[in-house]
Design an enzyme around this catalytic site. Structure first.
Site, PDB file in Angstrom:
ATOM      1  CB  VAL A  71      -1.008   0.049   1.183  1.00 26.59           C
ATOM      2  CG1 VAL A  71      -2.025  -1.072   1.076  1.00 26.59           C
ATOM      3  CG2 VAL A  71      -0.297   0.031   2.532  1.00 26.59           C
ATOM      4  CG  ASN A  97      -6.082  -4.289   9.388  1.00 30.38           C
ATOM      5  OD1 ASN A  97      -6.306  -4.039  10.578  1.00 30.38           O
ATOM      6  ND2 ASN A  97      -5.256  -5.270   9.023  1.00 30.38           N
ATOM      7  CB  SER A 150      -3.866   3.012  17.475  1.00 27.37           C
ATOM      8  OG  SER A 150      -3.435   2.755  18.807  1.00 27.37           O
ATOM      9  CE1 TYR A 162       0.847   1.712  15.468  1.00 29.40           C
ATOM     10  CE2 TYR A 162       0.001   2.469  17.571  1.00 29.40           C
ATOM     11  CZ  TYR A 162      -0.116   1.670  16.458  1.00 29.40           C
ATOM     12  OH  TYR A 162      -1.215   0.845  16.310  1.00 29.40           O
ATOM     13  CB  SER A 165       1.830   7.439  11.966  1.00 29.09           C
ATOM     14  OG  SER A 165       1.583   6.318  12.788  1.00 29.09           O
ATOM     15  CE  LYS A 166      -2.134   2.851  13.566  1.00 24.35           C
ATOM     16  NZ  LYS A 166      -2.841   2.140  12.484  1.00 24.35           N
TER      17      LYS A 166
HETATM   18  N1  LIG Z   1      -3.172  -5.394  17.880  1.00 25.85           N
HETATM   19  C1  LIG Z   1      -3.313  -4.319  18.602  1.00 25.85           C
HETATM   20  O1  LIG Z   1      -3.200  -4.333  19.830  1.00 25.85           O
HETATM   21  C2  LIG Z   1      -3.624  -3.009  17.898  1.00 25.85           C
HETATM   22  C3  LIG Z   1      -3.942  -1.900  18.676  1.00 25.85           C
HETATM   23  C4  LIG Z   1      -4.232  -0.708  18.034  1.00 25.85           C
HETATM   24  C5  LIG Z   1      -4.217  -0.629  16.655  1.00 25.85           C
HETATM   25  N2  LIG Z   1      -3.899  -1.723  15.917  1.00 25.85           N
HETATM   26  C6  LIG Z   1      -3.883  -1.583  14.459  1.00 25.85           C
HETATM   27  O2  LIG Z   1      -4.450  -2.727  13.829  1.00 25.85           O
HETATM   28  C7  LIG Z   1      -3.910  -2.837  12.503  1.00 25.85           C
HETATM   29  C8  LIG Z   1      -3.323  -4.191  12.183  1.00 25.85           C
HETATM   30  O3  LIG Z   1      -3.895  -5.211  12.842  1.00 25.85           O
HETATM   31  P1  LIG Z   1      -3.619  -6.743  12.452  1.00 25.85           P
HETATM   32  O4  LIG Z   1      -3.915  -7.476  13.693  1.00 25.85           O
HETATM   33  O5  LIG Z   1      -4.347  -7.114  11.201  1.00 25.85           O
HETATM   34  O6  LIG Z   1      -2.020  -6.783  12.159  1.00 25.85           O
HETATM   35  P2  LIG Z   1      -1.162  -7.915  11.479  1.00 25.85           P
HETATM   36  O7  LIG Z   1       0.266  -7.525  11.677  1.00 25.85           O
HETATM   37  O8  LIG Z   1      -1.569  -9.278  11.969  1.00 25.85           O
HETATM   38  O9  LIG Z   1      -1.550  -7.848   9.939  1.00 25.85           O
HETATM   39  C9  LIG Z   1      -1.147  -6.787   9.148  1.00 25.85           C
HETATM   40  C10 LIG Z   1      -0.956  -7.285   7.729  1.00 25.85           C
HETATM   41  O10 LIG Z   1      -0.572  -6.153   6.955  1.00 25.85           O
HETATM   42  C11 LIG Z   1       0.382  -6.559   6.021  1.00 25.85           C
HETATM   43  N3  LIG Z   1       1.173  -5.398   5.609  1.00 25.85           N
HETATM   44  C12 LIG Z   1       2.111  -4.737   6.322  1.00 25.85           C
HETATM   45  N4  LIG Z   1       2.608  -3.720   5.598  1.00 25.85           N
HETATM   46  C13 LIG Z   1       1.965  -3.739   4.405  1.00 25.85           C
HETATM   47  C14 LIG Z   1       2.046  -2.949   3.226  1.00 25.85           C
HETATM   48  N5  LIG Z   1       2.902  -1.930   3.142  1.00 25.85           N
HETATM   49  N6  LIG Z   1       1.219  -3.228   2.191  1.00 25.85           N
HETATM   50  C15 LIG Z   1       0.367  -4.264   2.268  1.00 25.85           C
HETATM   51  N7  LIG Z   1       0.252  -5.080   3.352  1.00 25.85           N
HETATM   52  C16 LIG Z   1       1.053  -4.812   4.403  1.00 25.85           C
HETATM   53  C17 LIG Z   1       1.209  -7.625   6.725  1.00 25.85           C
HETATM   54  O11 LIG Z   1       1.826  -8.495   5.791  1.00 25.85           O
HETATM   55  C18 LIG Z   1       0.161  -8.327   7.583  1.00 25.85           C
HETATM   56  O12 LIG Z   1      -0.362  -9.491   6.972  1.00 25.85           O
HETATM   57  C19 LIG Z   1      -2.806  -1.790  12.403  1.00 25.85           C
HETATM   58  O13 LIG Z   1      -3.281  -0.654  11.732  1.00 25.85           O
HETATM   59  C20 LIG Z   1      -2.490  -1.505  13.859  1.00 25.85           C
HETATM   60  O14 LIG Z   1      -1.866  -0.252  14.039  1.00 25.85           O
HETATM   61  C21 LIG Z   1      -3.605  -2.911  16.515  1.00 25.85           C
END
Ligand SMILES: NC(=O)c1ccc[n+]([C@@H]2O[C@H](COP(=O)([O-])OP(=O)(O)OC[C@H]3O[C@@H](n4cnc5c(N)ncnc54)[C@H](O)[C@@H]3O)[C@@H](O)[C@H]2O)c1
Length: 266
Positions: A71, A97, A150, A162, A165-166
């Protein structure tokens, strides 16, 4: 009973996941959307991981296809939007996401490389997917964008890159919501709190060399609501609501899904 996303076409970015014991946000969103009747394009730079999500959806009887795209690359985002429209004829929902963190801290500690990487993935990526998907929504004067932000965007956290950016994700969402409201296109954010997902648990325990069980205990203790941390399904149910017509009068909302963590003020 009608399914909540019957007839809709959704793009979910980051539809694969970090390997781990639990389901990630993007995978849970993709599976839930397909269960609720959407045809889902599963976008990830890790094609294999998106294909695993596709296999889970197929097993469930849903419709989805995996698509490799980074992306942060404009050409990939352009191809992604065109491929979705070609395959399914329309784009109703975009869930942004993809997000990342790591090696964060004070301005003195954060390297320029980290700052650029985090901003590229978390913010530039959303700008680019919106840039190429919005014209398809605009043409039909309908659409719903759900951006995964987030609670770091609004809470105190030591993660400078982080957090900022959020906060940018929230601002991007607000602006798009206002720019496209008259066209019938809604844009909302979800602000997850402490979630039991592989990105957080496997990711942080590895980066900080903390025992996984200890990390789970610590994070769960920080959540006001009984039960401790949330999970990918909590994020997914919020995304389902905001993406569906049930939320047709809701735009520019920043929805915390955090067990009350961001409400603990004072
Ligand atoms: N887990 C938490 O506690 C938490 C808390 C707050 C916010 N978030 C947010 O949730 C989102 C992600 O959650 P998740 O559980 O699906 O994470 P994850 O890491 O399991 O999955 C993210 C996916 O994104 C893909 N990815 C990374 N960079 C990419 C790119 N440049 N282009 C295309 N794909 C790409 C990765 O390969 C991965 O499969 C994020 O935005 C994160 O900031 C998570």
């Amino acid at each position: 009973m009608a399914k909540r996303l019957e007839g809709k076409v959704a793009i979910v970015t980051g539809a694969g996941q970090t390997p781990g014991d639990t389901v990630g946000n993007g995978r849970a969103i993709s599976i839930l959307f397909a269960r609720e009747g959407a045809r889902v394009m599963l976008v990830d730079r890790n094609l294999e991981s998106a294909q695993e999500t596709q296999a889970m959806i197929a097993k469930d009887g849903g419709t989805a296809f995996a698509f490799q795209a980074d992306v942060t690359i404009a050409e990939d985002c352009q191809k992604m939007a065109a491929a979705c429209a070609e395959r399914y004829g329309q784009i109703d929902i975009l869930v942004n996401n993809v997000g990342t963190g790591g090696r964060d801290g004070t301005p003195v500690q954060v390297t320029e490389e980290t700052w650029d990487r985090v901003f590229n993935i978390n913010l530039r990526g959303m700008f680019l997917t919106c840039k190429y998907v919005l014209p398809f929504m605009e043409a039909r004067e309908t659409g719903a964008i759900v951006n995964i932000s987030s609670i770091a965007a609004v809470c105190a956290t030591p993660m400078l890159a982080y957090k900022t950016s959020k906060a940018g994700v929230n601002a991007l969402t607000h602006t798009i919501a206002m720019q496209y409201a008259a066209k019938g296109i809604r844009a909302n954010c979800i602000m997850p709190g402490l979630m039991n997902t592989p990105m957080a648990i496997e990711g942080i325990s590895k980066a900080m060399k903390i025992d996984k069980e200890e990390l789970i205990k610590r994070r769960s203790k920080a959540v006001p609501l009984k039960g401790g941390m949330g999970d990918g399904w909590d994020t997914a149910y919020g995304a389902l609501f905001l993406a569906s017509d049930e939320a047709k009068f809701i735009t520019s909302v920043m929805l915390p899904i955090d067990g009350g963590q961001s409400a603990r003020i004072g």
